[in-house]
Design a protein around this motif. Sequence first.
Motif, PDB file in Angstrom:
ATOM      1  N   UNK B  71       0.798  -1.217   0.000  1.00  0.00           N
ATOM      2  CA  UNK B  71       0.000   0.000   0.000  1.00  0.00           C
ATOM      3  C   UNK B  71       0.840   1.281   0.000  1.00  0.00           C
ATOM      4  N   UNK B  74       4.197   4.874   4.454  1.00  0.00           N
ATOM      5  CA  UNK B  74       5.526   5.404   4.756  1.00  0.00           C
ATOM      6  C   UNK B  74       6.260   4.605   5.828  1.00  0.00           C
ATOM      7  N   UNK B  75       5.502   4.116   6.827  1.00  0.00           N
ATOM      8  CA  UNK B  75       6.171   3.526   7.993  1.00  0.00           C
ATOM      9  C   UNK B  75       6.953   2.263   7.636  1.00  0.00           C
ATOM     10  N   UNK B 178       5.216   1.636  13.351  1.00  0.00           N
ATOM     11  CA  UNK B 178       3.829   1.796  13.760  1.00  0.00           C
ATOM     12  C   UNK B 178       2.898   1.400  12.615  1.00  0.00           C
ATOM     13  N   UNK B 179       1.841   0.687  12.962  1.00  0.00           N
ATOM     14  CA  UNK B 179       0.936   0.190  11.927  1.00  0.00           C
ATOM     15  C   UNK B 179      -0.054   1.262  11.502  1.00  0.00           C
ATOM     16  N   UNK B 180      -0.300   1.315  10.216  1.00  0.00           N
ATOM     17  CA  UNK B 180      -1.407   2.126   9.724  1.00  0.00           C
ATOM     18  C   UNK B 180      -1.996   1.369   8.548  1.00  0.00           C
ATOM     19  N   UNK B 181      -3.122   1.809   8.040  1.00  0.00           N
ATOM     20  CA  UNK B 181      -3.717   1.043   6.944  1.00  0.00           C
ATOM     21  C   UNK B 181      -4.361   1.949   5.916  1.00  0.00           C
ATOM     22  N   UNK B 182      -4.362   1.431   4.704  1.00  0.00           N
ATOM     23  CA  UNK B 182      -4.977   2.162   3.606  1.00  0.00           C
ATOM     24  C   UNK B 182      -6.470   1.852   3.614  1.00  0.00           C
ATOM     25  N   UNK B 183      -7.296   2.891   3.613  1.00  0.00           N
ATOM     26  CA  UNK B 183      -8.745   2.692   3.589  1.00  0.00           C
ATOM     27  C   UNK B 183      -9.236   2.699   2.143  1.00  0.00           C
TER      28      UNK B 183
END
Lengths: 249, 322
Positions: B71, B74-75, B178-183
């Motif tokens: 995705x 950046x992290x 750190x986790x993030x996600x594409x919506x």
Amino acid sequence: MRILVPVKRVVDYNVNVRVKADGSGVELTNVKMSMNPFDEVSVEAALRLKEAGKASEIVVVSIGPAKAEDTLRTALAMGADRAILVETDDTIEPLAVAKILKSVAEAEKPDLVLTGKQAIDDDSNQTGQMLSALLGWPQGTFASDIEIADGSAVVVREVDGGSRTIRIALPAVVTTDLRLNEPRYPSLPNIMKAKKKPLERRTPGDFGVTTEPRLIVMKTEEPSGRKAGVIVASAQELVQRLSAETGTI
Amino acid sequence: MAILLVVDHDNTSLSEQTAKALTAASLIGDEAGTEIHLLVAGEGVTAIAERAARLAGASKVLVADDPRYTDGLAEPLAALVVSLADGYDTIVAAATSSGKDVMPRVAALLDVSQISEITEVLDRVTFKRPVYAGNAVQTVRSTDAKRAITVRTSAFAVASEGPQVPIVPATTGQHQYPASSLVSEQLAKSERPDLTSAKVVVAGGRALGSAEKFNATIIPLADRLGAAVGASRAAVDAGYAPNDWQVGQTGKIVAPDLYIACGISGAIQHLAGMKDSKVIVAINQDSEAPIFQVADYGLVGDLFELLPELETALASRSATKS
Ligand SMILES: Cc1cc2nc3c(=O)[nH]c(=O)nc-3n(C[C@H](O)[C@H](O)[C@H](O)COP(=O)(O)OP(=O)(O)OC[C@H]3O[C@@H](n4cnc5c(N)ncnc54)[C@H](O)[C@@H]3O)c2cc1C
Ligand SMILES: Nc1ncnc2c1ncn2[C@@H]1O[C@H](COP(=O)(O)O)[C@@H](O)[C@H]1O
């Protein structure tokens, strides 16, 4: 929820910046200074979250000369609750700013840090991302919309091909783009009230951060200029000349 | 030591901006034996890696084919680059929205300053970069052990085709991030040339008055010229054009052969994004508009009359030509 908003004092965006004749930098004496426009957007975004009952306190912080107090007072007049001035006359690079902000964030424990996407003086576009990396928090850069719910932020990001929506867990760092909102002007009564709001003074040394630059500015020069060209009489003449003189069409 | 170039792509094709950043990387590594490695991170990116391997100047392509990078967040990408950083003294990316998202994280994690949007390479550690919306140009020298650099691609040519270089898997270990996600993604699909690589750009400003008029006036001219379409911030803010068309200090930086500014006043923040175009044409009803100070050719008048005339003139010219 507490929101931390770093605000930078910069040359006003309407000023026609001039390079000093000796190449040592740009002319900053008697030049109008203002809050970085992106940071006004961040303050406004924080205020709207507070007004919507999502945030309880807005802390603004600026790293810069004593005069940066004016910038902080403007943010307080817009509606921020209290301010921190980290005073220094040195030029500080985004990395050092990010390190100071990290210490401030560790002390203040905000759930959200809203930085601008870029400062219009150095045009670096780094500080928010650096802060996020140093804190080990997720980042949402170039935000044109922010929704806060259930311990996370849904951020619409402006990207080269359009936009992307991401979900990041709080605490997080979000960098704001101009289209996020239209910042309010502080009212006169609020400007008066802002004078009495708390402002704490610190120095970079308090946070153990050295501000020595990693990048040495060797020279500052004027960009290669352009000259005004010709005014043509008609669309037809324009097409003829573009074709004959430039070969671009 | 070698140079690492982080490849920008959309999982389908390699961004031409990377091919321009490679030219800058080659100038930085202009010393016998400096290798340039191109990092392609994503999922199912074989075709992109093969494309990267044919860019002149590349020594090797590293592929990190892993769902963590799908995705383009950046992290994980920054963590990957940092995990590879030991072998490099310079890490470069094009100053695209992805490069600007990722590279400062890389710099901070390596404890080095980032050198943003270089426009000239003087030597391995010394660069020029514009500041104050391009009103000044700084020459900066890095004192860091490593350099993290983004490249303003309008200032560099596209790297040419070269012999195919080896493609090898990158070592992708466990990273902490750190986790993030594409919506979701709202990406414009267009047959039109890309704004940052088009030879001709037709741009419209606040004067267009509405999205309908923007489409009816600017688009036909752009189509006629095979041009990309740009816009001022005022036009984007008013909803006449999508945000990714914005040209300027906070939008895209372009330097086409021909830039036609229609109903744009020429605020410094707009000029910052287009004043390095080879030929600038300004069409504006106010002969005092600042845009005329940078324009090679000016046409003073109502754009709603002038643009259709321009189109007709172009049409009759191509009719006589063929
Ligand atoms: C921090 C910051 C960043 C910014 N970044 C950018 C950026 O990246 N890009 C950008 O573009 N701007 C940017 N801006 C905004 C910039 O300052 C200007 O406000 C904006 O560029 C103005 O857009 P415009 O020229 O379309 O509108 P205006 O300044 O309103 O100009 C409209 C022009 O159209 C002409 N006109 C009107 N009607 C007609 C007609 N019928 N025919 C012909 N001409 C006509 C007028 O004479 C006028 O010159 C930024 C501002 C700030 C503060
Ligand atoms: N000296 C500073 N004081 C407070 N905030 C800053 C300072 N420098 C940068 N920032 C923040 O970081 C953002 C991006 O700046 P930059 O990375 O310098 O382009 C700004 O919009 C501010 O929110």
